[in-house]
Design a protein around this motif. Structure first.
Motif, short mmCIF file in Angstrom:
data_model
loop_
_atom_site.label_atom_id
_atom_site.label_comp_id
_atom_site.label_asym_id
_atom_site.label_seq_id
_atom_site.Cartn_x
_atom_site.Cartn_y
_atom_site.Cartn_z
N ALA A 28 0.17 2.15 -10.25
CA ALA A 28 -1.12 1.61 -9.81
C ALA A 28 -0.92 0.23 -9.19
O ALA A 28 -1.53 -0.09 -8.16
CB ALA A 28 -2.10 1.55 -10.97
N GLY B 104 -2.30 9.30 -12.86
CA GLY B 104 -3.07 8.07 -13.07
C GLY B 104 -4.19 8.24 -14.07
O GLY B 104 -4.50 7.33 -14.85
N SER C 137 -8.66 1.36 -8.37
CA SER C 137 -8.48 2.61 -7.61
C SER C 137 -9.50 2.70 -6.49
O SER C 137 -9.19 3.14 -5.38
CB SER C 137 -8.56 3.84 -8.53
N PHE D 282 -4.09 8.77 -8.42
CA PHE D 282 -5.35 8.49 -9.13
C PHE D 282 -6.04 9.77 -9.61
O PHE D 282 -6.76 9.74 -10.60
CB PHE D 282 -6.29 7.65 -8.27
N ALA E 25 -1.96 7.66 -3.04
CA ALA E 25 -3.01 7.13 -3.92
C ALA E 25 -3.88 8.25 -4.47
O ALA E 25 -4.18 8.28 -5.67
CB ALA E 25 -3.87 6.12 -3.15
#
Length: 153
Positions: free
Chosen positions: A111, A37, A56, A33, A29
């Motif tokens: 996502a 992302g 997020s 992000f 993640a």
């Protein structure tokens, strides 16, 4: 050999597995992000960009709650904390932020995948956290086999 603290209903392997899964998902993640992302976010319309940013944060919050819970279980396993202390409300699994299904489906594929994975992991840990409230006795696999043999004969 599986070992659990006398007052913990969880085995070390279970906790270690959850820790590894949570840390890998957190790293994925963070990488997404903070990396690609951001580029994908900029290609979205303004409303979707806000949804992306909110999601997020929700993913990160879920994962941090899970990691904190797992670290508490590890402390119990190591004998650094008693089970009663671990069950204190501030050490319980934090609530998962709600995600709007419609908004999640508008997000880029990765996502969405991270959101679904964090929700799934949080739900599994939440079931474990609730299961611990049932005060089920910890029974070794050998004792379970012995009990089954006693019933069979």
């Amino acid at each position: 050999m599986l070992r659990a603290a006398p007052d913990s209903p969880f085995h070390a392997r279970l906790i270690d597995g959850l820790y590894g899964e949570a840390m890998a998902l957190a790293e994925d993640a963070r990488g997404y992000f903070d990396g690609i992302g951001r580029i994908e976010r900029e290609s979205l319309d303004p409303v979707a960009r806000v949804a992306f940013s909110c999601e997020s944060l929700k993913v990160t919050t879920r994962l941090m709650h899970i990691i904190a819970w797992v670290l508490t279980q590890r402390a119990v396993e190591a004998g650094e904390m008693g089970w009663d202390d671990a069950r204190h409300p501030v050490r319980r699994l934090g609530r998962s932020p709600e995600s709007e299904v419609e908004q999640v489906e508008t997000l880029p594929k990765h996502a969405r995948s991270l959101t679904h994975a964090s929700l799934d992991l949080h739900r599994r840990v939440e079931r474990l956290d609730q299961l611990a409230d049932s005060e089920m006795p910890v029974v070794s696999p050998a004792r379970m086999l012995h009990a089954r043999l006693d019933q069979a004969f």
